[in-house]
Design a protein around this motif. Sequence first.
Motif, PDB file in Angstrom:
ATOM      1  N   HIS A  96       0.924  -1.106   0.130  1.00  0.00           N
ATOM      2  CA  HIS A  96       0.118  -0.054  -0.105  1.00  0.00           C
ATOM      3  C   HIS A  96       0.841   1.040   0.048  1.00  0.00           C
ATOM      4  N   LEU A  99       1.715   2.704  -3.530  1.00  0.00           N
ATOM      5  CA  LEU A  99       0.748   2.783  -4.545  1.00  0.00           C
ATOM      6  C   LEU A  99       1.025   4.423  -4.843  1.00  0.00           C
ATOM      7  N   SER A 101      -0.772   6.718  -5.061  1.00  0.00           N
ATOM      8  CA  SER A 101      -1.285   7.986  -4.250  1.00  0.00           C
ATOM      9  C   SER A 101      -0.301   8.025  -2.960  1.00  0.00           C
ATOM     10  N   PHE A 102       0.641   7.170  -2.690  1.00  0.00           N
ATOM     11  CA  PHE A 102       1.539   7.253  -1.516  1.00  0.00           C
ATOM     12  C   PHE A 102       2.926   7.558  -2.286  1.00  0.00           C
ATOM     13  N   GLU A 120      -3.527  -1.363  -9.939  1.00  0.00           N
ATOM     14  CA  GLU A 120      -3.619  -0.677  -8.662  1.00  0.00           C
ATOM     15  C   GLU A 120      -4.631  -1.436  -7.856  1.00  0.00           C
ATOM     16  N   ILE A 124      -4.061  -3.132  -4.289  1.00  0.00           N
ATOM     17  CA  ILE A 124      -5.110  -2.659  -3.004  1.00  0.00           C
ATOM     18  C   ILE A 124      -5.628  -3.757  -2.312  1.00  0.00           C
ATOM     19  N   LEU A 174       0.336  12.218   6.247  1.00  0.00           N
ATOM     20  CA  LEU A 174      -0.655  13.114   5.516  1.00  0.00           C
ATOM     21  C   LEU A 174      -1.122  14.412   6.373  1.00  0.00           C
TER      22      LEU A 174
ATOM     23  N   ARG B  43      -6.808  13.133  10.463  1.00  0.00           N
ATOM     24  CA  ARG B  43      -7.292  12.897   9.301  1.00  0.00           C
ATOM     25  C   ARG B  43      -7.719  11.313   9.294  1.00  0.00           C
ATOM     26  N   SER B 101      -9.652   3.550  -8.504  1.00  0.00           N
ATOM     27  CA  SER B 101      -9.317   2.508  -9.304  1.00  0.00           C
ATOM     28  C   SER B 101     -10.419   1.330  -9.335  1.00  0.00           C
ATOM     29  N   PHE B 102     -11.341   1.648  -8.511  1.00  0.00           N
ATOM     30  CA  PHE B 102     -12.377   0.629  -8.470  1.00  0.00           C
ATOM     31  C   PHE B 102     -13.710   1.299  -9.235  1.00  0.00           C
ATOM     32  N   PRO B 121      -4.978   8.650  -0.148  1.00  0.00           N
ATOM     33  CA  PRO B 121      -4.324   7.969   0.833  1.00  0.00           C
ATOM     34  C   PRO B 121      -5.053   7.751   2.228  1.00  0.00           C
ATOM     35  N   ILE B 124      -7.377   4.629   1.642  1.00  0.00           N
ATOM     36  CA  ILE B 124      -6.838   3.516   1.872  1.00  0.00           C
ATOM     37  C   ILE B 124      -6.375   3.130   3.164  1.00  0.00           C
TER      38      ILE B 124
END
Lengths: 306, 306
Positions: A96, A99, A101-102, A120, A124, A174, B43, B101-102, B121, B124
């Motif tokens: 993860h 990925l 987005s990270f 992807e 996941i 984040l 977050r 992505s889904f 992020p 996930i």
Amino acid sequence: MNDERQDGVAGRPDERDGLRAARIERALQRAFHNPRSGGTPPRLAAAMRAAVFGGGGRLRPHLCLAVAQACGDDHPRLADAAAAAVELLHCASLVHDDLPSFDDASHRRGRPTVHRVFGEPAAILAGDALVVLAFEQLARLDAEPPGRILGVLRALGAGVGHAGGIIAGQAWELEPRADLARYHRAKTGALFEAAAVAGAVAAGADPAPWREAARALGEAYQVADDIADALADPDELGKAVQRDAELGRPSAFDRFGPRGALERLGALESRALAALPAVAGRGVVERLIRRSVARLLPAGRAAAAM
Amino acid sequence: MNDERQDGVAGRPDERDGLRAARIERALQRAFHNPRSGGTPPRLAAAMRAAVFGGGGRLRPHLCLAVAQACGDDHPRLADAAAAAVELLHCASLVHDDLPSFDDASHRRGRPTVHRVFGEPAAILAGDALVVLAFEQLARLDAEPPGRILGVLRALGAGVGHAGGIIAGQAWELEPRADLARYHRAKTGALFEAAAVAGAVAAGADPAPWREAARALGEAYQVADDIADALADPDELGKAVQRDAELGRPSAFDRFGPRGALERLGALESRALAALPAVAGRGVVERLIRRSVARLLPAGRAAAAM
């Protein structure tokens, strides 16, 4: 940093290391062997296996098993499953973390990352499935003491969960501001601590005396990772470098500089060794710590640059 | 479809429903209350809570608790935690299923999806953390029978894992070909079955007699979801419609047509009711099934179009 460790590394490999390594790989294979029907979609199965069996130092499961051995290892099947769980959770977090987005990493352990190979969505789901598998394969042990299994599960939950575990560590990235110590403790230290606690609990021992050493080893690992990220040759490291700086992450290298970070690594090794409890079997954990920190040191060009 | 059910729905709400609903919400809140220090990044905490407390029918935890009640409910705290775990795992799967992505869903339960509000992020990680929390909060119960806790954990693993659970169901969508029955059984039926099994195990009962009814209810739910996806008003449904067709997913609506799908829903309800074991407490589960299927029927414009 000291001759004793250098000798330990240059000398013949500790036989226990090899035996432990074999136990870890067998336990991981066993975790995947599920008698239940229902079937696993082929792409998911391949992605999960790529995440787990694509190399990696297995440092956390080694720590788990070494602590279990130090505590008598009277339920080796449970200790094996605990070690497998620790590694499955670690691999899930890497998949993860890589990925788009990270970290958007293209390589890990010298190979293309799971999402680059399988896409992807499969990456996941593979991460999700590895988390479930980690817990489930422990719950499936029907010849082990239930109370100890639950203790191992609690330790793992603390090591990866939202309250101070790996996932918390990833999520601190984040936030606009994160305390470096708290971030590292969650992102890396927590699973090292969980590994040691799980090993002790699997062997029916009090886990408390092992926590501090495990946390220090975890911190050492994180500092070494920061150094590697800042300095290492990407071919040697098997993944992209300088991602932490690009992503604006708190890094020990940035904070303490090259020499300061290296000194910190040495101090953390000393702290880990000093924190080990005075039990008869502590030697096995001591050797593991020395050997691991030696392997974490930046090599070749990177070391010369420091 | 039959008068008895319509009466049941039109009549006064079953008091047990309200009590169960209150137990479920309390158990979910309790799961989040973790005495461990370490801290949750704000977050991540907000994303997890949005995923769990943003509405939803709670059908699976209701099934879990109803079966526990039918079996005597002698360990209500364990049954509550089992029901909470089922819902946490369900919510985790929704958060990941909604990702770009889904399904790339913008709305869920009438609100913006977790990744639209908190970013990909955090979404996930929130899904990951909910999976961990589901297992961990069960392992943390220290006054419940350990053997039963482990039985509940095994049921949940089967319901969500890579070998026939929800994650397998999601992963079948990535395969070029998938058998509709197997896909639905994994994607929806497996967690319904796990909910019923977990409820029975929590109450110390044999779970086997409840499996078939739970699977049928799960299939009914999936058929209803296919109908809703094909026909419903998006405002009423609270999420985008016709996504299954766009994504080329196997759908009972596409396969059997509007009338055929509706007949199938009725047949599945009958199968669920017929499969219930002849125990004294079965009435509570019977009422839940009738009420749930009635709620699943397409309403308003959509029904008229059929």
